[in-house]
Design an enzyme around this catalytic site. Structure first.
Site, short mmCIF file in Angstrom:
data_model
loop_
_atom_site.label_atom_id
_atom_site.label_comp_id
_atom_site.label_asym_id
_atom_site.label_seq_id
_atom_site.Cartn_x
_atom_site.Cartn_y
_atom_site.Cartn_z
N ASP A 10 -7.33 36.65 42.76
CA ASP A 10 -6.69 36.39 41.67
C ASP A 10 -7.50 35.83 40.51
O ASP A 10 -8.24 34.94 40.78
CB ASP A 10 -5.61 35.18 41.95
CG ASP A 10 -4.98 34.90 40.73
OD1 ASP A 10 -4.68 35.62 39.87
OD2 ASP A 10 -4.51 33.47 40.63
N ASP A 50 -5.43 38.37 33.70
CA ASP A 50 -4.47 37.67 35.16
C ASP A 50 -3.97 38.69 35.75
O ASP A 50 -3.27 39.40 35.63
CB ASP A 50 -3.48 36.71 34.49
CG ASP A 50 -3.01 36.02 35.69
OD1 ASP A 50 -3.51 35.99 36.64
OD2 ASP A 50 -1.77 35.26 35.26
#
Ligand SMILES: *[C@@H]1O[C@H](CO)[C@@H](O)[C@H](O)[C@H]1NC(C)=O
Ligand SMILES: *[C@@H]1O[C@H](CO)[C@@H](O)[C@H](O)[C@H]1NC(C)=O
Ligand SMILES: *[C@@H]1O[C@H](CO)[C@@H](O)[C@H](O)[C@H]1NC(C)=O
Ligand SMILES: *[C@@H]1O[C@H](CO)[C@@H](O)[C@H](O)[C@H]1NC(C)=O
Length: 407
Positions: A281, A99
């Site tokens: 992201d 992440d």
């Protein structure tokens, strides 16, 4: 702006790109064993991504207020890329979501955390809210191994006591900026307010020379593909074609708190999102555009919303044209095929096997919020990406998959 000035700007940008510090790929690079994980259940993809976007925009504060670069392989699990990370001695293996949109590393959502000889727990609570889920745990330090040559001593990790939204995985390896950890750990008076990240420690312990992570994701045709590799301390030049284009992290908040960049989005000859800030992201599956831009995408493609999957659908891909992302003076284009959700995964998301679903979704807010797009993993499967903390910039390059027909 007329043609000449924009050419000059383009030339200036190009020369900046060329004069940027060079990132070298170094040997040997290391591969990690992978474990197969099915996609997480519950929320629809779009609901997951929108919930996450809302949390990112609202602020990420919790309720509590020199040597080789290395590859780490990662796996697409329909919604997340997962790396196997070993913690403790003797070590337990955890499957952690990669992440770049958060920075705490934590374990224990599935496989429970076990204290070993290398564990030290502080008794402090740590909590992170992701919008699509959360975790609460105890902050500990332990030996964290991303591979034989990527061992971090005394890495701060959260040992989950309670978590939600992480079915099928054990936690997160947080590759976002360290400031995102601020306020996540209940600190003692005078204690540090941020928690050094995995990449901070790889640099401070001399394991890698520069704080850079290269990310290679590849389009997936099955739900258990071993199709990604992370490179720490450099980039893996075997994974991209041509030069990397770098752009500085944007100055516009809140995108600037993440791996934020400025970008313009066009479809055909019309600009649907003027140059604005958003983020890159790995923790978001789709490509999300601010509602006003999304609406123009819907009109241009003639797509309709499929109620079952929550994704846009078109009867035929002949209505699609390139979607161009202008970043650092260069267009990174999602081909029509790149705008289609992998058909091999249609039934995994509740869809019909041969339908055409699109990977462009509605961010849920109009542009002008300082975070007007999210280039998620479906974008990153078409372009190599580089997250460069040392030089505060993000890089992209084409790959053999940029124009490939895989979906
Ligand atoms: C890791 O990096 C090396 C050197 O660039 C490369 O040959 C290898 O293919 C990379 N690993 C994977 C899984 O592609
Ligand atoms: C990017 O950031 C560097 C370092 O702060 C600065 O020197 C450079 O001018 C910036 N480039 C652009 C295009 O803003
Ligand atoms: C990027 O693509 C848009 C839309 O196709 C086009 O108008 C623009 O000229 C392109 N810019 C560059 C630098 O290639
Ligand atoms: C993808 O296709 C475009 C347009 O045909 C071309 O300009 C570009 O070089 C191709 N990129 C790669 C990596 O093959």
């Amino acid at each position: 702006m007329g043609k000449l000035p924009s050419l000059l700007v383009f030339a200036a940008l190009t020369s900046l790109v060329l004069s940027s510090p060079v990132i070298e790929t170094r040997e040997p690079l290391v591969h990690l064993p992978l474990s197969r994980r099915l996609k997480t259940g519950g929320l629809k993809l779009i609901e997951h991504d929108q919930a996450r976007a809302r949390a990112l925009i609202a602020g990420r504060k919790s309720k509590l207020g020199k040597r080789a670069s290395e590859n780490v392989t990662v796996e697409n699990q329909a919604v997340s890329y997962v790396a196997t990370v070993a913690v403790g001695s003797p070590a337990t293996d955890f499957s952690l979501i990669v992440d770049t949109g958060s920075s705490n590393t934590w374990v224990g959502a599935g496989e429970r955390f076990k204290e070993t000889s290398t564990t030290q727990c502080s008794g402090q609570l740590v909590e992170v809210e992701y919008g699509s889920g959360f975790f609460i745990g105890e902050e500990c330090t332990d030996t964290v191994s991303l591979g034989p040559d990527l061992v971090i001593k005394s890495q701060s990790i959260g040992a989950a006591l309670l978590s939600e939204g992480f079915e099928g995985v054990d936690g997160i390896i947080g590759l976002g900026p360290v400031d995102l950890t601020e306020g996540t750990v209940q600190s003692f008076p005078g204690g540090s307010s941020v928690v050094p990240t995995v990449t901070n420690n790889l640099v401070s312990q001399g394991t890698i020379a520069i704080e850079v992570v290269g990310v290679s994701f590849e389009p997936t045709t099955s739900d258990s593909a071993l199709n990604g590799v992370l490179t720490f301390g450099g980039v893996d030049s075997s994974k991209f074609i041509g030069d990397l284009t770098f752009v500085n992290v944007t100055t516009i908040s809140p995108a600037s708190e993440f791996w934020g960049i400025d970008q313009q989005v066009s479809i055909g000859s019309s600009t649907i999102l003027s140059t604005t800030a958003g983020i890159v992201d790995t923790g978001t599956t789709l490509v999300l555009l601010a509602t006003d831009a999304y609406d123009q995408y819907v009109s241009a493609t003639g797509a309709t919303l499929d109620q079952t999957t929550g994704l846009l659908t078109v009867p035929s891909d002949s209505s699609l044209v390139n979607l161009d992302f202008l970043i650092g003076g260069k267009n990174f284009s999602l081909t029509p095929n790149a705008q289609i959700w992998p058909r091999a995964l249609n039934t995994d998301i509740g869809g019909t096997a041969d339908a055409i679903y699109l990977i462009v979704g509605d961010l849920g807010t109009d542009s002008g919020e300082g975070l007007d797009f999210i280039n998620g993993m479906t974008f990153l499967e078409r372009f190599y990406s580089v997250f460069d903390t040392t030089n505060n910039r993000v890089g992209f390059a084409s790959t053999p998959f940029t124009n490939a027909t895989t979906n």
